[in-house]
Design an enzyme around this catalytic site. Structure first.
Site, PDB file in Angstrom:
ATOM      1  N   CYS A  61       0.806  -1.218   0.000  1.00  0.00           N
ATOM      2  CA  CYS A  61       0.000   0.000   0.000  1.00  0.00           C
ATOM      3  C   CYS A  61       0.841   1.269   0.000  1.00  0.00           C
ATOM      4  O   CYS A  61       0.292   2.376  -0.046  1.00  0.00           O
ATOM      5  CB  CYS A  61      -0.910   0.009   1.220  1.00  0.00           C
ATOM      6  SG  CYS A  61      -0.014   0.050   2.800  1.00  0.00           S
ATOM      7  N   ASN A  62       2.171   1.136   0.043  1.00  0.00           N
ATOM      8  CA  ASN A  62       3.036   2.305   0.221  1.00  0.00           C
ATOM      9  C   ASN A  62       2.708   3.454  -0.721  1.00  0.00           C
ATOM     10  O   ASN A  62       2.677   4.615  -0.326  1.00  0.00           O
ATOM     11  CB  ASN A  62       4.504   1.912   0.015  1.00  0.00           C
ATOM     12  CG  ASN A  62       4.895   0.680   0.806  1.00  0.00           C
ATOM     13  OD1 ASN A  62       4.271  -0.358   0.655  1.00  0.00           O
ATOM     14  ND2 ASN A  62       5.915   0.774   1.623  1.00  0.00           N
TER      15      ASN A  62
END
Length: 363
Positions: free
Chosen positions: A94-95
């Site tokens: 999800c960075n």
């Protein structure tokens, strides 16, 4: 009926633990459930945690520690050949989609990793899948990233059901909001609906309830080192306050943080005992470890695992900081269980209290 689950980006096993807890009994048809088939993550300690708790009786060749970009996604790979599966889960990184950070979306280092899950869908056609990411996914690249991801999944032959889940509404003592996409093969005439939060409304999701009664012998429960300066700083921060808005702390300039422009609400933020915790994270330095509402200290990793609804006998492998990261990156077990049970009920034609998907997408 028992589905065999394969996973990319498995983490320490939050999704898998929830999946294995999910059970649905159907009169005349027996029990519907999910079991582990294979999993992949790139972090060695995380894989050891998964093996230790999810498939401890396995000879461990069903868990592959490798960068997903290096995996041969074909029938020739022993991982897929020797471990057949008909269900799939992937919480792709999800960075680059998080609302905190640069929000590079598909243009970031991790943004395109979802495509490896899509390759599994396209090649092996599991009956259903679950994909998980942060709420910022829908706004990354001005919404184009989400549209592309959804279209890529749909083109593999699936009807898609995206929904923003607020896990504190599903028995999780933490305000954690995540997008979960359920996909069901086009040729399977089933329609998935998110389970109604009303079914979980009687669960006490307060931080005080979540952190009570932890056995002294519980693993990963070692206290964090706290300097006297940090303890003194915390003594002037009330429940719900942080290092920047605590009025009492403002009277002690020598204890205030000398960080220009920093107003991140999680820094030295103390919990409120009768409310869910704020979001457990796996990254960040000092001041982001989640702080007890009464005692001037950071939570232990076991307490953080409680907020993520992992069982007390779930053992996390690695040093204290690596364990902290694993716990923060995981999907809450209770939230995963609620969603997987809804999937099982859908596939078994069992009616349940549900709501409509709250993210617009035309199949």
């Amino acid at each position: 009926m028992q589905y065999k689950l394969g996973e990319f980006f498995s983490g320490p096993g939050g999704l898998a633990c929830g999946a294995m807890q999910a059970k649905v009994r159907v009169p005349g048809k027996g029990e519907w459930s999910i079991k582990h088939s294979w999993a992949n993550d790139r972090d060695e300690d995380t894989c050891h945690t998964y093996k230790r708790n999810i498939c401890r009786n396995d000879n461990a060749n069903s868990v592959i520690c490798a960068d997903v970009r290096s995996i041969d996604i074909s029938e020739n790979n022993p991982l897929f050949r020797d471990h057949p599966f008909d269900a799939f889960a992937f919480g792709f990184p999800c960075n680059d989609f998080s609302n905190v950070g640069e929000k590079n979306g598909l243009d970031g280092e991790y943004g395109a990793l979802y495509s490896y899950g899509v390759k599994v869908l396209d090649k092996f056609k599991p009956k259903w899948f679950l994909a998980e990411n942060v709420s910022g996914l829908t706004s990354a690249n001005d919404g184009k990233a989400f549209s592309q991801i959804m279209n890529d999944m749909r083109e593999c032959g699936y009807h898609l059901y995206p929904h923003l889940y607020k896990f504190e509404e599903y028995g999780v003592p933490q305000t954690r909001h995540r997008i979960i996409i359920i996909g069901i093969k086009d040729d399977i005439k089933k329609v998935y609906y998110p389970p109604s939060p009303k079914m979980y409304s009687d669960i006490d999701v307060s931080a005080e309830k979540a952190l009570s009664g932890i056995p002294r012998t519980a693993p990963n429960n070692e206290p964090s080192f706290m300097t006297e300066r940090v303890r003194e700083r915390l003594s002037y921060i009330k429940p719900g306050e942080n290092a920047f808005n605590a009025e009492e702390l403002k009277k002690h300039p020598e204890l205030q943080l000398k960080v220009k422009g920093a107003t991140i609400s999680q820094i030295y933020r103390r919990l409120v005992p009768d409310a869910p915790s704020y979001t457990v994270t796996g990254s960040g330095g000092g001041g982001t470890h989640i702080y007890h509402w009464k005692e001037p200290r950071a939570l232990t990793n076991r307490e953080r695992a409680r907020l993520q609804t992992f069982p007390d006998d779930y053992v996390f492998m690695g040093n204290k900081e690596k364990v902290r990261r694993q716990i923060g990156m995981a999907v809450p077990v209770a939230g995963a269980k609620a969603i997987f049970e809804a999937v099982l009920k859908t596939m078994a034609d069992v009616e349940y209290d549900h709501v409509d998907c709250n993210i617009d997408f035309k199949n």
